[in-house]
Design a protein around this motif. Structure first.
Motif, PDB file in Angstrom:
ATOM      1  N   SER A  66       4.848  -0.148   4.983  1.00  0.00           N
ATOM      2  CA  SER A  66       5.485  -0.073   3.670  1.00  0.00           C
ATOM      3  C   SER A  66       6.274  -1.352   3.419  1.00  0.00           C
ATOM      4  N   VAL A  67       6.074  -1.946   2.243  1.00  0.00           N
ATOM      5  CA  VAL A  67       6.854  -3.110   1.819  1.00  0.00           C
ATOM      6  C   VAL A  67       7.629  -2.691   0.578  1.00  0.00           C
ATOM      7  N   GLY A  68       8.943  -2.621   0.704  1.00  0.00           N
ATOM      8  CA  GLY A  68       9.744  -2.134  -0.412  1.00  0.00           C
ATOM      9  C   GLY A  68      11.094  -2.812  -0.493  1.00  0.00           C
ATOM     10  N   ASN A  69      11.994  -2.214  -1.259  1.00  0.00           N
ATOM     11  CA  ASN A  69      13.349  -2.748  -1.391  1.00  0.00           C
ATOM     12  C   ASN A  69      14.309  -1.608  -1.699  1.00  0.00           C
ATOM     13  N   ILE A  70      15.593  -1.925  -1.799  1.00  0.00           N
ATOM     14  CA  ILE A  70      16.569  -0.891  -2.169  1.00  0.00           C
ATOM     15  C   ILE A  70      17.273  -1.264  -3.467  1.00  0.00           C
ATOM     16  N   THR A  71      16.779  -2.304  -4.131  1.00  0.00           N
ATOM     17  CA  THR A  71      17.338  -2.680  -5.424  1.00  0.00           C
ATOM     18  C   THR A  71      16.247  -2.635  -6.491  1.00  0.00           C
ATOM     19  N   VAL A  72      16.668  -2.692  -7.736  1.00  0.00           N
ATOM     20  CA  VAL A  72      15.719  -2.657  -8.844  1.00  0.00           C
ATOM     21  C   VAL A  72      15.131  -4.047  -9.052  1.00  0.00           C
ATOM     22  N   GLY A  73      13.832  -4.186  -8.792  1.00  0.00           N
ATOM     23  CA  GLY A  73      13.064  -5.371  -9.158  1.00  0.00           C
ATOM     24  C   GLY A  73      13.538  -6.700  -8.604  1.00  0.00           C
ATOM     25  N   GLY A  74      12.609  -7.651  -8.614  1.00  0.00           N
ATOM     26  CA  GLY A  74      12.962  -9.046  -8.400  1.00  0.00           C
ATOM     27  C   GLY A  74      13.229  -9.497  -6.979  1.00  0.00           C
ATOM     28  N   THR A  75      12.752  -8.767  -5.948  1.00  0.00           N
ATOM     29  CA  THR A  75      12.988  -9.224  -4.577  1.00  0.00           C
ATOM     30  C   THR A  75      11.785  -9.965  -3.998  1.00  0.00           C
ATOM     31  N   GLY A  76      10.668  -9.988  -4.720  1.00  0.00           N
ATOM     32  CA  GLY A  76       9.503 -10.738  -4.253  1.00  0.00           C
ATOM     33  C   GLY A  76       8.505  -9.920  -3.468  1.00  0.00           C
ATOM     34  N   LYS A  77       8.348  -8.646  -3.837  1.00  0.00           N
ATOM     35  CA  LYS A  77       7.413  -7.791  -3.083  1.00  0.00           C
ATOM     36  C   LYS A  77       5.982  -8.313  -3.144  1.00  0.00           C
ATOM     37  N   THR A  78       5.514  -8.649  -4.345  1.00  0.00           N
ATOM     38  CA  THR A  78       4.113  -9.044  -4.486  1.00  0.00           C
ATOM     39  C   THR A  78       3.764 -10.286  -3.666  1.00  0.00           C
ATOM     40  N   PRO A  79       4.528 -11.389  -3.745  1.00  0.00           N
ATOM     41  CA  PRO A  79       4.171 -12.538  -2.911  1.00  0.00           C
ATOM     42  C   PRO A  79       4.255 -12.257  -1.417  1.00  0.00           C
ATOM     43  N   HIS A  80       5.136 -11.341  -1.006  1.00  0.00           N
ATOM     44  CA  HIS A  80       5.208 -11.012   0.420  1.00  0.00           C
ATOM     45  C   HIS A  80       4.019 -10.156   0.850  1.00  0.00           C
ATOM     46  N   VAL A  81       3.590  -9.234  -0.019  1.00  0.00           N
ATOM     47  CA  VAL A  81       2.376  -8.473   0.270  1.00  0.00           C
ATOM     48  C   VAL A  81       1.185  -9.421   0.364  1.00  0.00           C
ATOM     49  N   GLU A  82       1.108 -10.374  -0.537  1.00  0.00           N
ATOM     50  CA  GLU A  82       0.020 -11.344  -0.511  1.00  0.00           C
ATOM     51  C   GLU A  82       0.071 -12.199   0.759  1.00  0.00           C
ATOM     52  N   TYR A  83       1.259 -12.545   1.185  1.00  0.00           N
ATOM     53  CA  TYR A  83       1.427 -13.316   2.423  1.00  0.00           C
ATOM     54  C   TYR A  83       0.870 -12.540   3.612  1.00  0.00           C
ATOM     55  N   ILE A  84       1.180 -11.250   3.675  1.00  0.00           N
ATOM     56  CA  ILE A  84       0.691 -10.407   4.775  1.00  0.00           C
ATOM     57  C   ILE A  84      -0.830 -10.275   4.712  1.00  0.00           C
ATOM     58  N   ILE A  85      -1.355 -10.027   3.518  1.00  0.00           N
ATOM     59  CA  ILE A  85      -2.807  -9.896   3.370  1.00  0.00           C
ATOM     60  C   ILE A  85      -3.506 -11.174   3.813  1.00  0.00           C
ATOM     61  N   ASN A  86      -3.029 -12.310   3.320  1.00  0.00           N
ATOM     62  CA  ASN A  86      -3.663 -13.588   3.621  1.00  0.00           C
ATOM     63  C   ASN A  86      -3.678 -13.865   5.126  1.00  0.00           C
ATOM     64  N   ALA A  87      -2.619 -13.452   5.813  1.00  0.00           N
ATOM     65  CA  ALA A  87      -2.515 -13.723   7.251  1.00  0.00           C
ATOM     66  C   ALA A  87      -3.311 -12.730   8.099  1.00  0.00           C
ATOM     67  N   LEU A  88      -3.458 -11.487   7.620  1.00  0.00           N
ATOM     68  CA  LEU A  88      -4.013 -10.438   8.488  1.00  0.00           C
ATOM     69  C   LEU A  88      -5.355  -9.880   8.033  1.00  0.00           C
ATOM     70  N   CYS A  89      -5.890 -10.346   6.891  1.00  0.00           N
ATOM     71  CA  CYS A  89      -7.108  -9.717   6.359  1.00  0.00           C
ATOM     72  C   CYS A  89      -8.340  -9.979   7.232  1.00  0.00           C
ATOM     73  N   ARG A  90      -8.278 -10.937   8.132  1.00  0.00           N
ATOM     74  CA  ARG A  90      -9.409 -11.160   9.037  1.00  0.00           C
ATOM     75  C   ARG A  90      -9.212 -10.459  10.381  1.00  0.00           C
ATOM     76  N   ARG A  91      -8.028  -9.949  10.574  1.00  0.00           N
ATOM     77  CA  ARG A  91      -7.731  -9.205  11.802  1.00  0.00           C
ATOM     78  C   ARG A  91      -7.904  -7.703  11.586  1.00  0.00           C
ATOM     79  N   TYR A  92      -7.573  -7.246  10.377  1.00  0.00           N
ATOM     80  CA  TYR A  92      -7.642  -5.819  10.055  1.00  0.00           C
ATOM     81  C   TYR A  92      -8.492  -5.620   8.808  1.00  0.00           C
ATOM     82  N   ASN A  93      -9.016  -4.409   8.673  1.00  0.00           N
ATOM     83  CA  ASN A  93      -9.680  -3.993   7.441  1.00  0.00           C
ATOM     84  C   ASN A  93      -8.601  -3.353   6.565  1.00  0.00           C
ATOM     85  N   ILE A  94      -8.051  -4.131   5.650  1.00  0.00           N
ATOM     86  CA  ILE A  94      -6.822  -3.750   4.945  1.00  0.00           C
ATOM     87  C   ILE A  94      -7.120  -3.014   3.639  1.00  0.00           C
ATOM     88  N   ALA A  95      -6.348  -1.956   3.416  1.00  0.00           N
ATOM     89  CA  ALA A  95      -6.295  -1.304   2.107  1.00  0.00           C
ATOM     90  C   ALA A  95      -4.885  -1.470   1.553  1.00  0.00           C
TER      91      ALA A  95
END
Length: 370
Positions: free
Chosen positions: A54-83
């Protein structure tokens, strides 16, 4: 009645606090009751055979969830079959929807659409309000999935993730914030103690070791929790619409005679505006609500402002998230397609001796259940 005409700023602040503080207490009581219901198993939590992050936050908006999710996908998508599973905030549909090339941001939401466009063919992506149902459906559709990323799911406790990552904005630390609606906290700051990894996002490029030590001290995490620091890095502008010869390949090309109209529909556009103002061009700003779907009237207003701007060269600059909504919007004037650009962003983690975010994440994903 316009109270600003009869009260000074201090009086307005006191009145606001007096009105919102009881509401904040009531909200906090509701959050406490809900979390307690999960803690004593009155409300059910479901675990899955595949690891869920889970990638989340405890505040309303603007913490950068999407770029961090993309960072994880880009780094791990060849290691795991990601959904990737998201709620699909502000989409115009309901229920479980599997992302396909035929869909638009209105169908699955702007952030999921952005992720899908970037990693199409490398991941499986879906949206669903009910995360348990969404995970079950994803695993039914693709039994080879061996890692699920939940976007913005820290408060969605019906799913028990193997790894809980919470992002906090360096510029809005939770220990200086208050619960909604008085502040921007969705939960009390001590709920950070429930997660496995905390990432302090949007750190300044010149952050000092002293600033880092102060943040570590004030967050006051458990020794078993991992803390990392990241920053947002802006790349050269790219055209929103495919054009053969973009007129703006780098902001360093700009001169004092040029003008940028920055149009945003995100939670916090201030970092982007600050970045644009580092360059020589004049910068004007038009701000809309987060996840805003632009109307014909909006574009008419934008183009009126744009036409009145002075400058040898003029460009409309927007964010990557806004770009996916504009690209699929039938009301954007075709004659202006060559004048609008977006600014890609990427995440970079600060070097910490003995600490590596991706290695720590992989270790926790692959760890045997205790």
């Amino acid at each position: 009645m316009d109270l600003s005409k009869i009260l000074n700023k201090e009086q307005l602040r006191s009145l606001r606090n007096a009105v919102l503080t009881p509401m904040s207490w009531a909200y906090g009581a509701g959050v406490w009751l809900r979390n307690t219901a999960f803690n004593i198993h009155l409300l059910p939590q479901e675990e899955f055979d595949v690891p869920v992050v889970s990638v989340g936050n405890i505040t309303v908006g603007g913490t950068g969830k999407t770029p961090h999710v993309e960072y994880i996908i880009n780094a791990l998508c060849r290691r795991y079959n990601i959904a990737v599973l998201s709620r699909g905030y502000k989409r115009k549909t309901k229920g479980f929807i599997l992302a396909t090339d035929a869909l638009t941001p209105r169908d699955i939401g702007d952030e999921p659409y952005q992720i899908y466009r970037k990693f199409n063919g490398l991941i499986t992506l879906a949206v669903c309000e009910n995360r348990r149902k969404g995970i079950r459906e994803l695993l039914r559709i693709n039994p080879d999935i061996n890692l699920v990323l939940l976007d913005d799911a820290f408060q969605h406790r019906y799913v028990k993730p193997k790894v809980n990552i919470v992002l906090v904005d360096y510029n809005r630390p939770p220990y200086k914030d208050k619960l909604l609606p008085l502040g921007t906290l969705r939960e009390p700051s001590n709920r950070l103690l429930r997660c496995d990894i905390v990432v302090v996002t949007k750190c300044p490029s010149d952050i000092t070791p002293v600033n880092i030590r102060i943040m570590i001290r004030d967050l006051d995490l458990f020794p078993s929790q991992q803390l990392f620091f990241s920053s947002i890095r802006y790349a050269d502008p790219l055209p929103v619409f495919p054009v053969p010869s973009p007129q703006l390949a780098s902001f360093t090309w700009l001169t004092p005679d040029d003008t940028l109209l920055c149009v945003t529909g995100i939670a916090n556009p201030k970092p982007l505006v600050r970045y644009l103002r580092q360059f020589e061009a004049t910068v004007k700003v038009m701000r809309y609500d987060d996840h805003h779907f632009f109307t014909r009237s909006d574009f008419n207003d934008i183009l009126k402002v744009f036409d009145k701007l002075e400058g040898r060269r003029k460009f409309i600059i927007t964010t990557e998230k806004d770009a996916v909504r504009i690209l699929n919007n039938p009301y954007y004037p075709p004659t202006m397609q060559g004048s609008i650009f977006y600014v890609p962003i990427k995440v970079g983690f600060l070097e910490q001796e003995g600490h590596n975010f991706l290695q720590e994440l992989v270790n926790q994903i692959d760890a045997n259940p205790s």
